[in-house]
Design an enzyme around this catalytic site. Structure first.
Site, PDB file in Angstrom:
ATOM      1  N   ASP A   1      46.420  38.658  30.821  1.00 29.06           N
ATOM      2  CA  ASP A   1      47.856  38.954  30.765  1.00 29.06           C
ATOM      3  C   ASP A   1      48.599  38.273  29.618  1.00 29.06           C
ATOM      4  OD1 ASP A   1      48.093  36.252  31.661  1.00 29.06           O
ATOM      5  OD2 ASP A   1      48.062  36.926  33.755  1.00 29.06           O
TER       6      ASP A   1
ATOM      7  N   GLY B   1      37.810  39.166  36.163  1.00 29.37           N
ATOM      8  CA  GLY B   1      37.438  38.479  37.398  1.00 29.37           C
ATOM      9  C   GLY B   1      38.366  37.330  37.725  1.00 29.37           C
ATOM     10  N   SER B   2      37.979  36.572  38.714  1.00 28.25           N
ATOM     11  CA  SER B   2      38.796  35.435  39.119  1.00 28.25           C
ATOM     12  C   SER B   2      37.955  34.506  39.980  1.00 28.25           C
ATOM     13  CB  SER B   2      40.005  35.926  39.908  1.00 28.25           C
ATOM     14  OG  SER B   2      39.576  36.597  41.060  1.00 28.25           O
ATOM     15  N   SER B   3      38.558  33.431  40.432  1.00 28.13           N
ATOM     16  CA  SER B   3      37.954  32.496  41.389  1.00 28.13           C
ATOM     17  C   SER B   3      36.637  31.900  40.907  1.00 28.13           C
ATOM     18  CB  SER B   3      37.693  33.167  42.743  1.00 28.13           C
ATOM     19  OG  SER B   3      38.842  33.777  43.218  1.00 28.13           O
TER      20      SER B   3
ATOM     21  N   GLY C   1      42.224  27.970  47.515  1.00 29.78           N
ATOM     22  CA  GLY C   1      41.171  28.817  48.055  1.00 29.78           C
ATOM     23  C   GLY C   1      39.832  28.400  47.479  1.00 29.78           C
TER      24      GLY C   1
ATOM     25  N   HIS D   1      38.149  37.049  28.568  1.00 27.67           N
ATOM     26  CA  HIS D   1      37.840  38.446  28.894  1.00 27.67           C
ATOM     27  C   HIS D   1      38.631  39.435  28.055  1.00 27.67           C
ATOM     28  CE1 HIS D   1      36.640  36.749  33.068  1.00 27.67           C
ATOM     29  NE2 HIS D   1      35.663  36.672  32.207  1.00 27.67           N
TER      30      HIS D   1
ATOM     31  N   CYS E   1      35.004  52.950  15.708  1.00 27.50           N
ATOM     32  CA  CYS E   1      35.248  52.286  14.419  1.00 27.50           C
ATOM     33  C   CYS E   1      35.707  50.843  14.592  1.00 27.50           C
ATOM     34  CB  CYS E   1      36.254  53.065  13.574  1.00 27.50           C
ATOM     35  SG  CYS E   1      37.968  52.931  14.130  1.00 27.50           S
TER      36      CYS E   1
HETATM   37 ZN   LIG Z   1      38.240  54.666  15.667  1.00 27.80          ZN
END
Ligand SMILES: [Zn+2]
Length: 248
Positions: A104, A193-195, A221, A119, A130
């Protein structure tokens, strides 16, 4: 101060510099839902992975249809006190480096410097042919221009900007292609992903463990690295880190 915060402060003072690894919990307070519950189980359908995206045109249509709905609120999300506290730690020199699993870019919005987006970032789109990078905002304009019916839809959205949306007409979606070479466009990210369940981030923890470096987890958690952590501070990461910063 709570026993947990005392423990966190003790650990924090045991080293001059810390590497910070963040996940979805950092952004939940920004309204970006998190994929796994406190037991590490998937809360909803898993995010789209690379191979089906490349191989199946319907998967791509579904992704871009949902993403067209999810992107506007996702792109407007603002940093939380967790992001701000981590930026303060960076400015203090105690936590100069940060790797995030989040896509984000809220750390960057909080003016954090030299963030490693493990990620990738949802704000970028890459051409698989390209390699040209373009802005997700530009993709949004093209998606809506070619599929005006999308503007009449609404849905909840997931942390990769995807939306919970069952579309009868997903196969009617016209998916824009690369303006440079007409190649296939893909959000510029890897598996979301997470955690610490995603191996690519867990490996940093394993590496730290093998190097006899302390691992301190602040999370509300379970995480995959709980077993190898030196300390686990349970609680809202924004509250906990804000308290840590104010005690410096
Ligand atoms: Zn392209």
């Amino acid at each position: 101060m709570s026993p947990d915060l005392n423990e966190l402060n003790r650990w924090f003072d045991s080293s001059d510099q810390w590497l910070v690894l963040t996940g979805a919990g950092c952004s939940t307070a920004a309204g970006l839902g998190d994929y796994r519950d406190k037991n590490g189980q998937w809360k909803r359908s898993q995010p789209i992975h690379g191979q089906p995206f490349r191989n199946n045109p319907v998967v791509r249509q579904r992704y871009w249809a949902r993403s067209a709905i999810g992107w506007p609120p996702f792109s407007k999300a603002q940093p939380t006190k967790c992001h701000r506290a981590l930026r303060t730690l960076q400015v203090s020199g105690r936590a100069p480096h940060l790797i995030t699993q989040n896509v984000d870019q809220l750390h960057q919005k909080a003016t954090h410097q030299e963030v490693i987006d493990l990620h990738g970032a949802l704000a970028n789109v890459v051409c698989l042919q390209c390699g040209e990078l373009s802005k997700r905002d530009d993709m949004q304009h093209r998606l809506l221009a070619q599929n005006p019916w999308l503007t009449t839809l609404d849905a909840n959205f997931a942390p990769d900007g995807d939306a919970d949306l069952e579309l009868q007409s997903v196969q009617a979606l016209k998916v824009p292609s690369c303006l440079n070479c007409a190649g296939m466009l893909k959000p510029d990210l890897l598996v979301v992903g997470s955690s610490l369940m995603v191996y690519s981030s867990y490996r940093f923890c394993r590496h730290a463990k093998q190097s006899n470096k302390p691992i301190v987890i602040v999370n509300d958690g379970v995480t995959r690295a709980d077993d190898i952590a030196s300390a686990k501070i349970s609680g809202d990461c924004g509250e906990v880190l804000e308290a840590l910063v104010s005690s410096l």
